[in-house]
Design an enzyme around this catalytic site. Structure first.
Site, short mmCIF file in Angstrom:
data_model
loop_
_atom_site.label_atom_id
_atom_site.label_comp_id
_atom_site.label_asym_id
_atom_site.label_seq_id
_atom_site.Cartn_x
_atom_site.Cartn_y
_atom_site.Cartn_z
N ARG A 6 -14.22 -5.60 14.72
CA ARG A 6 -13.29 -4.54 15.11
C ARG A 6 -14.05 -3.22 15.11
NH1 ARG A 6 -8.35 -1.89 11.56
NH2 ARG A 6 -9.91 -0.35 11.05
N GLU A 54 -4.85 -4.09 19.13
CA GLU A 54 -3.92 -4.30 18.01
C GLU A 54 -2.94 -3.14 17.85
OE1 GLU A 54 -6.03 -5.10 14.36
OE2 GLU A 54 -4.43 -4.22 13.15
N ARG A 85 0.08 -11.12 13.66
CA ARG A 85 -0.77 -10.68 12.55
C ARG A 85 -0.05 -10.64 11.20
NH1 ARG A 85 -4.97 -8.41 11.99
NH2 ARG A 85 -4.31 -6.40 11.15
N ASP A 100 -8.12 -1.43 16.92
CA ASP A 100 -6.80 -1.21 16.31
C ASP A 100 -6.28 0.17 16.72
OD1 ASP A 100 -4.60 -1.09 14.66
OD2 ASP A 100 -5.66 -1.72 12.85
N HIS A 150 -3.46 -10.19 9.03
CA HIS A 150 -3.91 -8.95 8.40
C HIS A 150 -4.73 -9.30 7.16
CE1 HIS A 150 -2.41 -4.93 6.43
NE2 HIS A 150 -3.55 -4.74 7.06
N GLU A 168 -8.60 -11.43 9.66
CA GLU A 168 -9.27 -10.16 9.33
C GLU A 168 -9.93 -10.28 7.96
OE1 GLU A 168 -6.64 -6.79 9.04
OE2 GLU A 168 -8.30 -5.36 9.05
N TRP A 199 3.19 6.02 12.81
CA TRP A 199 2.09 5.22 12.25
C TRP A 199 1.90 4.04 13.15
CZ3 TRP A 199 -2.14 4.31 10.13
CH2 TRP A 199 -2.56 5.02 8.99
N HIS A 236 -15.06 -5.08 10.05
CA HIS A 236 -14.82 -3.73 10.57
C HIS A 236 -16.13 -2.97 10.77
CE1 HIS A 236 -10.50 -3.10 8.80
NE2 HIS A 236 -10.62 -4.27 9.38
N TYR A 264 -8.22 7.93 11.35
CA TYR A 264 -7.96 6.87 10.37
C TYR A 264 -8.79 5.62 10.70
CZ TYR A 264 -5.57 3.39 7.56
OH TYR A 264 -5.30 2.39 6.67
N HIS A 294 -3.28 1.28 15.66
CA HIS A 294 -2.46 1.77 14.55
C HIS A 294 -1.13 2.35 15.00
CE1 HIS A 294 -6.42 1.80 12.30
NE2 HIS A 294 -5.65 1.04 11.57
N ASP A 314 -6.32 -3.56 1.19
CA ASP A 314 -5.15 -3.39 0.32
C ASP A 314 -4.41 -4.71 0.12
OD1 ASP A 314 -4.73 -2.37 3.18
OD2 ASP A 314 -2.66 -2.75 2.59
N ASN A 362 0.81 -1.22 0.00
CA ASN A 362 0.00 0.00 0.00
C ASN A 362 0.85 1.28 0.00
OD1 ASN A 362 -2.28 1.55 0.17
ND2 ASN A 362 -2.83 0.95 2.28
N GLU A 400 1.17 -6.70 11.43
CA GLU A 400 0.76 -6.55 10.03
C GLU A 400 1.86 -5.91 9.19
OE1 GLU A 400 -2.84 -4.16 10.67
OE2 GLU A 400 -1.83 -2.51 9.67
C1 CS2 Z 1 -5.32 -1.74 9.34
C2 CS2 Z 1 -5.12 -1.43 7.89
O1 CS2 Z 1 -6.60 -3.59 8.72
C3 CS2 Z 1 -5.90 -3.12 9.57
O2 CS2 Z 1 -5.66 -3.66 10.62
O3 CS2 Z 1 -4.27 -1.48 10.16
O4 CS2 Z 1 -6.11 -0.52 7.52
C4 CS2 Z 1 -3.80 -0.82 7.51
O5 CS2 Z 1 -3.71 0.47 7.98
C5 CS2 Z 1 -3.61 -0.88 6.04
O6 CS2 Z 1 -3.72 -2.19 5.60
C6 CS2 Z 1 -2.27 -0.28 5.66
O7 CS2 Z 1 -1.91 -0.65 4.39
MG MG Z 2 -4.19 -2.88 11.77
#
Ligand code: CS2
Ligand code: MG
Length: 403
Positions: free
Chosen positions: A147, A237, A284, A211, A313, A340, A403, A122, A159, A213, A317, A37, A263
């Site tokens: 989630r 997460e 993950r 999550d 994960h 996921e 991030w 989600h 996000y 992040h 993407d 991504n 991830e």
């Molecule tokens: C996220 C994703 O799915 C998840 O757990 O953390 O949205 C992640 O940010 C993206 O896959 C990043 O490419």
């Molecule tokens: Mg994640």
């Protein structure tokens, strides 16, 4: 079973995907996902310029040897670009082997260890009321694990929140990343309230995930984990930036909330300490970013020794090829935890044909030979690459946040 062609297609059916197509002299075609991504073209070049030429003439059945050739045989190892490229080759070769054997890949990996793969979806919302509404719709679809993310009050953007059309969230198009403001203290106060709200409304039967992040420091993560304990989370997460494995020792000292991370990991070395010191509960790593089926199996086998379960994960993407490959692995390993499942935008179905199914909270990869995924190159050509970047986060003082 000589490989006679290996080509890369970059397309954007709903979002960007990099797909590797490997063809043998007998006309068997295998597909692999090489999507990274926001850095898609780097992997496309790594494959086109450095790997595809090496595949020509190799025996497609020698999966482990090809993996080692590309990993051990290269001086520069690991890292997301390299490991995503190797993953795509590995997955395509497993696909070919399955097709040649006339069996689904999971049958080559030891066969099904369960009837289905529990997935989490989600739910999100701009407000707690919207989150509840979305959560209910996922319950109505039978999900056993969800989630939950909601917009943090006072912040302009958060996000991980689905757009108003209810589709999966994606970064905005453009040659520059969007910049968001991040403020930790508001989030730390809000997140436990969000989870308590969901427990009050929906009870404790559904598995609840969240999550972070990678946004917290270890001690902040410890505090969040402790404050989430009454909500009895399935997991918290990516609490801290994940390259700092020893940070998890500190988080563990402060909370019994189960921890999930990985991830962004690309190899077993990225999670060795986390697993062997039992610092996490779920690993993950994904098929497409951690070296393919061959390497992911190693990571999960190590995790099994230490009571750590899988939780791959599966965001949008990761292409349908990656999701299919994940489901084949998930079905076979003894220490499967959860998978996921974010889904893909509608256009992806024009390009990728899939055999996997969802029913009552569980998925199954299907029983077609190989991965059970087809890739339509003509359809892909209708969706040219569309540059997109994940947002960059700044603190209130303007400095860059993790991030
Ligand atoms: C996220 C994703 O799915 C998840 O757990 O953390 O949205 C992640 O940010 C993206 O896959 C990043 O490419
Ligand atoms: Mg994640």
């Amino acid at each position: 079973m000589k490989i006679i062609d290996a080509r890369v297609v970059v397309s954007s059916p709903g979002r960007n995907y990099v797909t590797l197509i490997v063809e043998t002299e007998d006309g068997v075609i295998g597909v692999g996902d090489a999507t990274l991504n926001g850095r898609e073209l780097a992997v496309a070049s790594y494959l086109r310029d450095h790997i595809c030429p090496l595949l020509i003439g190799r025996d497609s059945r020698r999966i482990t040897d090809t993996w080692s050739y590309l990993y051990k045989g290269a001086y520069w190892r690991r890292g997301p670009v390299t490991m995503t490229a190797i993953a795509a080759v590995d997955v395509a070769l497993w696909d070919i082997s399955g097709k040649v054997a006339g069996r689904p890949v999971y049958q080559l990996l030891g066969g099904a260890a369960r009837e289905g793969v529990m997935v989490y979806s989600h739910a999100s919302g701009g407000t707690l009321a919207e989150l509840s509404e979305d959560f209910q719709s996922h319950l109505d679809q039978g999900y056993l694990a969800i989630r939950a993310q909601a917009a943090i009050p006072g912040l302009e953007k958060t996000y991980g929140i689905a757009p108003a059309d209810g589709k999966v969230y994606e970064p905005a198009s453009g040659n520059m990343p969007q910049e968001d403001i991040w403020e930790t203290s508001t989030y730390l106060d809000f997140a436990p309230k969000m989870m308590a709200h969901l427990r009050e409304e929906f009870g404790y039967k559904v598995h609840l995930l969240h999550d972070v992040h990678h946004r917290l420091s270890p001690i902040e993560a410890g505090r969040l984990g402790a404050s989430l304990e009454p909500s009895r989370m399935f997991w918290m997460e990516d609490a801290t930036p994940s390259e700092d494995q020893s940070a998890f020792r500190l988080i563990r000292q402060h909370t019994t909330t189960p921890l999930a991370v990985g991830e962004v990991f690309n190899s077993i070395w990225d999670c060795q300490q986390l697993i062997t010191e039992r610092l996490i509960d779920y690993i993950r790593t994904s098929v497409s970013h951690a070296g393919g089926i061959t390497h992911l199996q190693k990571i999960f086998a190590l995790a099994d020794l230490y009571g750590v379960r899988s939780g791959s994960h599966g965001a949008g993407d990761l292409s349908p090829v990656a999701l299919a490959a994940a489901l084949h692995v998930d079905l076979t390993i003894p220490n499967f935890g959860i998978q996921e499942y974010m889904g893909h935008r509608d256009q992806a179905a024009e390009v990728f044909g899939t055999a996997y199914t969802y029913r009552d909270g569980y998925m199954h990869p299907g029983d077609l030979p190989g991965l059970g995924v087809t890739f339509d190159e003509n359809a892909a050509a209708r969706y040219p690459y569309d540059p997109k970047y994940l947002p960059v986060n700044r603190r209130l003082d303007g400095s860059i946040h993790d991030w």
